[in-house]
Design an enzyme around this catalytic site. Structure first.
Site, PDB file in Angstrom:
ATOM      1  N   ARG A 227     -53.270  11.681 138.523  1.00 24.77           N
ATOM      2  CA  ARG A 227     -53.101  13.116 138.389  1.00 24.77           C
ATOM      3  C   ARG A 227     -54.205  13.842 139.161  1.00 24.77           C
ATOM      4  O   ARG A 227     -55.349  13.381 139.194  1.00 24.77           O
ATOM      5  CB  ARG A 227     -53.171  13.546 136.916  1.00 24.77           C
ATOM      6  CG  ARG A 227     -51.903  13.289 136.133  1.00 24.77           C
ATOM      7  CD  ARG A 227     -50.719  14.109 136.635  1.00 24.77           C
ATOM      8  NE  ARG A 227     -49.493  13.861 135.897  1.00 24.77           N
ATOM      9  CZ  ARG A 227     -48.513  13.028 136.270  1.00 24.77           C
ATOM     10  NH1 ARG A 227     -48.617  12.349 137.385  1.00 24.77           N
ATOM     11  NH2 ARG A 227     -47.425  12.889 135.544  1.00 24.77           N
ATOM     12  N   HIS A 275     -47.047  13.244 146.103  1.00 22.45           N
ATOM     13  CA  HIS A 275     -46.643  12.779 144.768  1.00 22.45           C
ATOM     14  C   HIS A 275     -45.372  11.916 144.864  1.00 22.45           C
ATOM     15  O   HIS A 275     -44.370  12.201 144.202  1.00 22.45           O
ATOM     16  CB  HIS A 275     -46.437  13.959 143.801  1.00 22.45           C
ATOM     17  CG  HIS A 275     -46.468  13.541 142.355  1.00 22.45           C
ATOM     18  ND1 HIS A 275     -46.998  14.312 141.356  1.00 22.45           N
ATOM     19  CD2 HIS A 275     -46.023  12.426 141.736  1.00 22.45           C
ATOM     20  CE1 HIS A 275     -46.884  13.698 140.191  1.00 22.45           C
ATOM     21  NE2 HIS A 275     -46.286  12.535 140.405  1.00 22.45           N
TER      22      HIS A 275
HETATM   23  P1  NDP Z   1     -50.266   3.815 130.281  1.00 26.64           P
HETATM   24  O1  NDP Z   1     -50.312   4.753 129.161  1.00 26.64           O
HETATM   25  O2  NDP Z   1     -49.372   2.626 130.213  1.00 26.64           O
HETATM   26  O3  NDP Z   1     -51.742   3.234 130.558  1.00 26.64           O
HETATM   27  C1  NDP Z   1     -52.873   4.051 130.580  1.00 26.64           C
HETATM   28  C2  NDP Z   1     -54.103   3.191 130.815  1.00 26.64           C
HETATM   29  O4  NDP Z   1     -55.245   4.050 130.923  1.00 26.64           O
HETATM   30  C3  NDP Z   1     -54.384   2.220 129.668  1.00 26.64           C
HETATM   31  O5  NDP Z   1     -54.896   1.025 130.180  1.00 26.64           O
HETATM   32  C4  NDP Z   1     -55.448   2.969 128.871  1.00 26.64           C
HETATM   33  O6  NDP Z   1     -56.315   2.138 128.117  1.00 26.64           O
HETATM   34  C5  NDP Z   1     -56.227   3.624 129.981  1.00 26.64           C
HETATM   35  N1  NDP Z   1     -56.990   4.760 129.485  1.00 26.64           N
HETATM   36  C6  NDP Z   1     -56.532   5.887 128.886  1.00 26.64           C
HETATM   37  N2  NDP Z   1     -57.548   6.699 128.558  1.00 26.64           N
HETATM   38  C7  NDP Z   1     -58.677   6.067 128.961  1.00 26.64           C
HETATM   39  C8  NDP Z   1     -60.046   6.385 128.884  1.00 26.64           C
HETATM   40  N3  NDP Z   1     -60.489   7.528 128.334  1.00 26.64           N
HETATM   41  N4  NDP Z   1     -60.948   5.493 129.381  1.00 26.64           N
HETATM   42  C9  NDP Z   1     -60.522   4.337 129.923  1.00 26.64           C
HETATM   43  N5  NDP Z   1     -59.221   3.968 130.027  1.00 26.64           N
HETATM   44  C10 NDP Z   1     -58.325   4.826 129.543  1.00 26.64           C
HETATM   45  O7  NDP Z   1     -49.977   4.662 131.588  1.00 26.64           O
HETATM   46  P2  NDP Z   1     -49.144   4.244 132.880  1.00 26.64           P
HETATM   47  O8  NDP Z   1     -49.797   3.068 133.502  1.00 26.64           O
HETATM   48  O9  NDP Z   1     -47.715   4.155 132.561  1.00 26.64           O
HETATM   49  O10 NDP Z   1     -49.311   5.553 133.796  1.00 26.64           O
HETATM   50  C11 NDP Z   1     -50.578   6.069 134.161  1.00 26.64           C
HETATM   51  C12 NDP Z   1     -50.409   7.438 134.805  1.00 26.64           C
HETATM   52  O11 NDP Z   1     -49.888   7.326 136.122  1.00 26.64           O
HETATM   53  C13 NDP Z   1     -49.403   8.380 134.128  1.00 26.64           C
HETATM   54  O12 NDP Z   1     -49.959   8.990 132.992  1.00 26.64           O
HETATM   55  C14 NDP Z   1     -49.123   9.378 135.238  1.00 26.64           C
HETATM   56  O13 NDP Z   1     -50.032  10.457 135.156  1.00 26.64           O
HETATM   57  C15 NDP Z   1     -49.394   8.601 136.519  1.00 26.64           C
HETATM   58  N6  NDP Z   1     -48.162   8.417 137.307  1.00 26.64           N
HETATM   59  C16 NDP Z   1     -48.139   8.849 138.608  1.00 26.64           C
HETATM   60  C17 NDP Z   1     -47.018   8.663 139.390  1.00 26.64           C
HETATM   61  C18 NDP Z   1     -46.976   9.068 140.821  1.00 26.64           C
HETATM   62  O14 NDP Z   1     -45.909   9.028 141.440  1.00 26.64           O
HETATM   63  N7  NDP Z   1     -48.101   9.451 141.411  1.00 26.64           N
HETATM   64  C19 NDP Z   1     -45.807   8.016 138.842  1.00 26.64           C
HETATM   65  C20 NDP Z   1     -45.957   7.568 137.493  1.00 26.64           C
HETATM   66  C21 NDP Z   1     -47.094   7.777 136.752  1.00 26.64           C
HETATM   67  P3  NDP Z   1     -55.759   1.196 126.940  1.00 26.64           P
HETATM   68  O15 NDP Z   1     -55.113   0.031 127.670  1.00 26.64           O
HETATM   69  O16 NDP Z   1     -56.971   0.797 126.220  1.00 26.64           O
HETATM   70  O17 NDP Z   1     -54.768   2.013 126.165  1.00 26.64           O
HETATM   71  C1  OXD Z   2     -45.274  11.017 137.108  1.00 28.57           C
HETATM   72  C2  OXD Z   2     -44.042  10.513 137.671  1.00 28.57           C
HETATM   73  O1  OXD Z   2     -45.469  11.042 135.888  1.00 28.57           O
HETATM   74  O2  OXD Z   2     -43.764  10.817 138.851  1.00 28.57           O
HETATM   75  O3  OXD Z   2     -46.116  11.418 137.922  1.00 28.57           O
HETATM   76  O4  OXD Z   2     -43.345   9.752 136.978  1.00 28.57           O
END
Ligand code: NDP
Ligand code: OXD
Length: 312
Positions: A227, A275
């Site tokens: 993000r 994006h």
């Molecule tokens: P998940 O919820 O599956 O995983 C999030 C990870 O981040 C987990 O490992 C979590 O730790 C870790 N985390 C969260 N908060 C913290 C913190 N404060 N300190 C350290 N680690 C932390 O998310 P996804 O992998 O599914 O997606 C991640 C992000 O990718 C989405 O929220 C979205 O914003 C972005 N995204 C972007 C896209 C694009 O096209 N650019 C497409 C899809 C998603 P823990 O394992 O301990 O819970």
């Molecule tokens: C996001 C997506 O969450 O593209 O960024 O899925």
């Protein structure tokens, strides 16, 4: 059953309607941009960045399905009904595409693809050695969830040395896993390419900042596919200009679309993508939304629900 859709703008509505007619004909698909006068009976909403207050106007809403994997665009609504479940759009292809994007970015950084693209635009033939070698490059992934873990696996199988950082300690084959704030600096110190795949939360806002960059080895690179709110843009530009960071590949911005006069467009150390790191098709999303609605109607547990306790 009635589903209201806001994803892809008003022009996308007809496509959503015909996709749902194919995959789940029992769903009556309504247009967010041209809503019916009577909002009663709308139990489901499939949305990306719904305008504040609009979801709260749906008296019978039972489930919000995010059209993307993140939910920050929904949580931004101060009038969001707090009791409703929010399902994240997480498909197998989401992780595959994100992993490919991260691998592509890492390879571009290793080979300095940006330099070659600029050289081509200037008809300049420059023979140079790549700044890094994949097998000698340490990629550190912030966030080891569905996307971070998949990206880590692909990078590792390609030959990169991979480490990761998450809230709770992960256990991934061949990946050095760090956890929590206490291990953040050690993680950064051993990272040549930092990849951000964290969710947008209070705790992660602005985490890509001067302090973080200063703890990376000099000349490290950044990939942000999570993000725009994670990044402090002025700190990124200062780190690039000082040489603390060599290059950055950025897929996400705040706000989006990226402002036409943003310095990021023309910075020699930056590669901008719009994006698109992971973009499941509308068909794939309609299929998954229909599955989620079906599970919900049958009272079964839904996968990938937003967790209010953790904020992601
Ligand atoms: P998940 O919820 O599956 O995983 C999030 C990870 O981040 C987990 O490992 C979590 O730790 C870790 N985390 C969260 N908060 C913290 C913190 N404060 N300190 C350290 N680690 C932390 O998310 P996804 O992998 O599914 O997606 C991640 C992000 O990718 C989405 O929220 C979205 O914003 C972005 N995204 C972007 C896209 C694009 O096209 N650019 C497409 C899809 C998603 P823990 O394992 O301990 O819970
Ligand atoms: C996001 C997506 O969450 O593209 O960024 O899925």
């Amino acid at each position: 059953m009635r589903l209201i859709v806001k994803s892809g703008g008003p022009q996308a509505y007809e496509e959503w309607r015909s996709l749902f007619a194919e995959v789940s004909p029992g769903i009556d698909v309504l247009d967010w941009f041209d809503p019916p006068a009577d909002l009663r009976g709308i139990e489901y909403a499939l949305v990306w960045a719904p305008e504040a207050g609009r979801l709260a106007e749906l008296p019978d809403l039972k489930l919000i399905v995010s059209s993307g994997a993140g939910v920050d665009h929904i949580l931004a609504d101060p009038q969001l009904p707090g009791h409703l479940p929010i399902a994240r759009m997480m498909l197998d292809v989401t992780a595959v595409e994100m992993s490919e994007y991260v691998l592509m970015s890492a390879l571009m950084l290793v080979r300095d693809m940006k330099r070659m693209i600029v050289n081509q635009a200037n008809r300049h033939w420059e023979d140079f050695f790549p700044p890094l070698r994949s097998t000698a490059t340490r990629v550190g992934i912030m966030g080891l969830g569905s996307l971070g873990a998949a990206a880590a696996d692909l990078l590792r199988r390609t030959g990169f040395m991979v480490s990761g950082w998450s809230r709770r300690r992960a256990d991934l084959p061949g990946v050095r896993c760090h956890a929590g704030e206490a291990e953040f600096d050690a993680f950064l110190a051993e990272t040549d390419i930092l990849v951000c795949l964290l969710p947008a939360t209070e705790a992660t806002r602005g985490i890509l900042n001067a302090r973080t960059f200063a703890r990376l080895p000099r000349g490290a690179c950044l990939v942000n596919a999570a993000r725009g709110s994670h990044m402090v843009q002025a700190d990124l530009l200062a780190a690039l200009d000082s040489g603390q960071l060599r290059q950055a590949v950025l897929d996400v911005f705040e706000p989006e679309p990226l402002d036409a006069d943003s310095p990021l467009w023309t910075h020699p150390g930056v590669i901008v993508t719009p994006h698109i790191a992971s973009t499941p098709s509308r068909r794939d999303r309609a299929v998954r939304a229909a599955e989620l609605i079906d599970l919900h109607r049958r009272g079964e547990p839904l996968p990938n629900l937003y967790d209010r306790a953790t904020g992601y």
